[in-house]
Design an enzyme around this catalytic site. Structure first.
Site, PDB file in Angstrom:
ATOM      1  N   GLY A   1       4.508   1.075  -1.793  1.00  0.00           N
ATOM      2  CA  GLY A   1       4.701   1.121  -3.233  1.00  0.00           C
ATOM      3  C   GLY A   1       3.441   1.546  -3.951  1.00  0.00           C
ATOM      4  O   GLY A   1       2.457   1.959  -3.332  1.00  0.00           O
ATOM      5  N   ASP A   2       3.466   1.405  -5.264  1.00  0.00           N
ATOM      6  CA  ASP A   2       2.376   1.830  -6.132  1.00  0.00           C
ATOM      7  C   ASP A   2       1.921   0.629  -6.948  1.00  0.00           C
ATOM      8  O   ASP A   2       2.663   0.128  -7.797  1.00  0.00           O
ATOM      9  CB  ASP A   2       2.863   2.946  -7.056  1.00  0.00           C
ATOM     10  CG  ASP A   2       1.772   3.506  -7.951  1.00  0.00           C
ATOM     11  OD1 ASP A   2       0.678   2.918  -8.011  1.00  0.00           O
ATOM     12  OD2 ASP A   2       2.021   4.534  -8.607  1.00  0.00           O
ATOM     13  N   PHE A   3       0.699   0.140  -6.683  1.00  0.00           N
ATOM     14  CA  PHE A   3       0.255  -1.062  -7.394  1.00  0.00           C
ATOM     15  C   PHE A   3      -0.041  -0.820  -8.871  1.00  0.00           C
ATOM     16  O   PHE A   3      -0.302  -1.752  -9.613  1.00  0.00           O
ATOM     17  CB  PHE A   3      -0.919  -1.760  -6.709  1.00  0.00           C
ATOM     18  CG  PHE A   3      -2.133  -0.917  -6.389  1.00  0.00           C
ATOM     19  CD1 PHE A   3      -2.673  -0.031  -7.314  1.00  0.00           C
ATOM     20  CD2 PHE A   3      -2.764  -1.041  -5.150  1.00  0.00           C
ATOM     21  CE1 PHE A   3      -3.798   0.716  -7.029  1.00  0.00           C
ATOM     22  CE2 PHE A   3      -3.895  -0.297  -4.851  1.00  0.00           C
ATOM     23  CZ  PHE A   3      -4.410   0.580  -5.793  1.00  0.00           C
TER      24      PHE A   3
ATOM     25  N   ASP B   1       0.862  -1.184   0.000  1.00  0.00           N
ATOM     26  CA  ASP B   1       0.000   0.000   0.000  1.00  0.00           C
ATOM     27  C   ASP B   1       0.898   1.235   0.000  1.00  0.00           C
ATOM     28  O   ASP B   1       2.127   1.122  -0.078  1.00  0.00           O
ATOM     29  CB  ASP B   1      -0.955   0.013   1.205  1.00  0.00           C
ATOM     30  CG  ASP B   1      -2.312   0.598   0.833  1.00  0.00           C
ATOM     31  OD1 ASP B   1      -2.341   1.730   0.291  1.00  0.00           O
ATOM     32  OD2 ASP B   1      -3.344  -0.050   1.081  1.00  0.00           O
TER      33      ASP B   1
ATOM     34  N   HIS C   1     -13.003  -1.374  -7.637  1.00  0.00           N
ATOM     35  CA  HIS C   1     -14.147  -0.461  -7.781  1.00  0.00           C
ATOM     36  C   HIS C   1     -13.751   1.005  -7.570  1.00  0.00           C
ATOM     37  O   HIS C   1     -14.546   1.911  -7.820  1.00  0.00           O
ATOM     38  CB  HIS C   1     -15.307  -0.880  -6.867  1.00  0.00           C
ATOM     39  CG  HIS C   1     -15.133  -0.554  -5.412  1.00  0.00           C
ATOM     40  ND1 HIS C   1     -16.194  -0.531  -4.538  1.00  0.00           N
ATOM     41  CD2 HIS C   1     -14.031  -0.255  -4.669  1.00  0.00           C
ATOM     42  CE1 HIS C   1     -15.757  -0.223  -3.330  1.00  0.00           C
ATOM     43  NE2 HIS C   1     -14.467  -0.045  -3.382  1.00  0.00           N
TER      44      HIS C   1
END
Length: 345
Positions: free
Chosen positions: A225-227, A199, A245
């Site tokens: 991090g950045d998914f 996250d 969503h």
């Protein structure tokens, strides 16, 4: 039909629904449900404790009694109903943090719905001048309330999620895992497994605390991090709960593609989301799902989707759906596997 409100009357009741929401938020913020936790009390007694005007507080209680939140007893005192008890701060799956969000930053964004429908831009950004996640990063107190709301929502479906997840293998990767509540529950039921949570930097601080408090510090790893860019590898199960969503289709394909690149043959992907009506056994879209669809439109750039919509996203990302488990509240667990013939989106 006798007893059925006419369309004009029903429409007026719906229009005044904003007053009902405001009344519930007011009761929660003032602490009325907690004040009634030990038993029935009179209006004057409650007003003195809660610093309220007795007559005005009485009108609030009378209104919410009509909606079965409180009960007025023959001696004139008021008591909590099971519905009203859901607003207690210590209730199981408490709605209290949700009331705080509706009373504050989230509810404010709904006032810009007309602008959102005209422009496609989330009302949250218009009202607060930044995206939801940027706002949460800059306002720790709101972030804490948001995390508590998410954790309480999780309690509503936790047992069903555990059943849908099944064996987690050696390593479960919770992508966008928030404050770590779900990962902690899954690891508690799988003593030989390890967990990885991905996250944002601000969120991982809280996740480390939650996992450490659960005694899972040695069996878990928290990654900031950045998914959209990359997802940790070497997992046996990749979990996306109420992540997709939040985003539009293109962004969803990017997130799923990052998961696909991190996965090896034989690993599982599990998506847990509400679903709108589809052609595979779900009933018509529930009112809650319909409202959440507008919620996502107002606060982020996402939407609630049908099962067919998720199939299209999976196919575009190099996955094939393998099973679906249905849970209460139009929630599904969609299991997918890497498609040998597909490629990450």
């Amino acid at each position: 039909m006798t007893g059925t409100p006419s369309a004009p009357l029903r429409m007026r009741e719906m229009l005044y629904g904003a007053l009902l929401s405001r009344a519930l938020c007011t009761a929660a913020v003032m602490g009325v449900p907690d004040a009634l936790a030990e038993g029935p009390r009179g209006v004057a007694d409650l007003a003195a404790e809660l610093d309220a005007v007795p007559d005005a507080l009485g009108q609030l209680l009378r209104t919410l009694t009509a909606f079965e939140v409180f009960e007025r007893l023959p001696d004139g005192t008021y008591a909590l109903t099971p519905l009203g008890a859901a607003l207690r701060t210590d209730a199981h799956a408490t709605a209290y943090p949700t009331a705080l969000l509706v009373d504050g930053v989230m509810g404010a964004s709904w006032t810009a719905l007309a602008t959102t429908v005209r422009t496609g831009r989330p009302g949250f950004e218009d009202v607060h001048g930044m995206s939801l996640f940027d706002y949460l990063d800059r306002h720790p107190a709101v972030r804490e309330t948001f995390d508590h709301s998410q954790a309480a929502d999780l309690q509503l479906s936790l047992e069903h999620i555990r059943s849908a997840v099944g064996p987690v293998g050696s390593t479960v990767v919770d992508v966008g895992g928030g404050d770590g509540t779900l990962l902690a529950h899954l690891l508690a039921g799988a003593p030989d497994a390890r967990g990885v949570l991905l996250d944002t930097q601000a969120t991982t601080v809280r996740a480390k605390e939650v996992l450490a408090a659960a005694g899972l510090e040695e069996r878990s790893r928290v990654v900031a991090g950045d998914f959209f860019e990359a997802v940790p590898g070497d997992g046996d199960l990749y979990l996306l709960r109420e992540i997709l969503h939040d985003w539009n289709d293109s962004q969803c394909v990017t997130v799923l593609g990052a998961c696909r690149r991190a996965m090896r043959p034989g690993t599982r992907l599990l998506i847990i989301e509400r679903v709108a009506a589809d052609d595979e056994g779900a009933a018509g879209t529930s009112r809650m799902t319909a409202l959440m669809d507008l919620y996502m439109l107002s606060v982020l750039r996402g939407q609630e989707r049908s099962l067919g919509d998720y199939d299209r996203l999976l196919s575009a990302s190099g996955f094939v759906r393998t099973s679906v488990s249905r849970m209460p509240g139009h929630v599904v667990a969609i299991e997918a596997a890497p498609d040998p013939g597909g490629s990450p989106g």
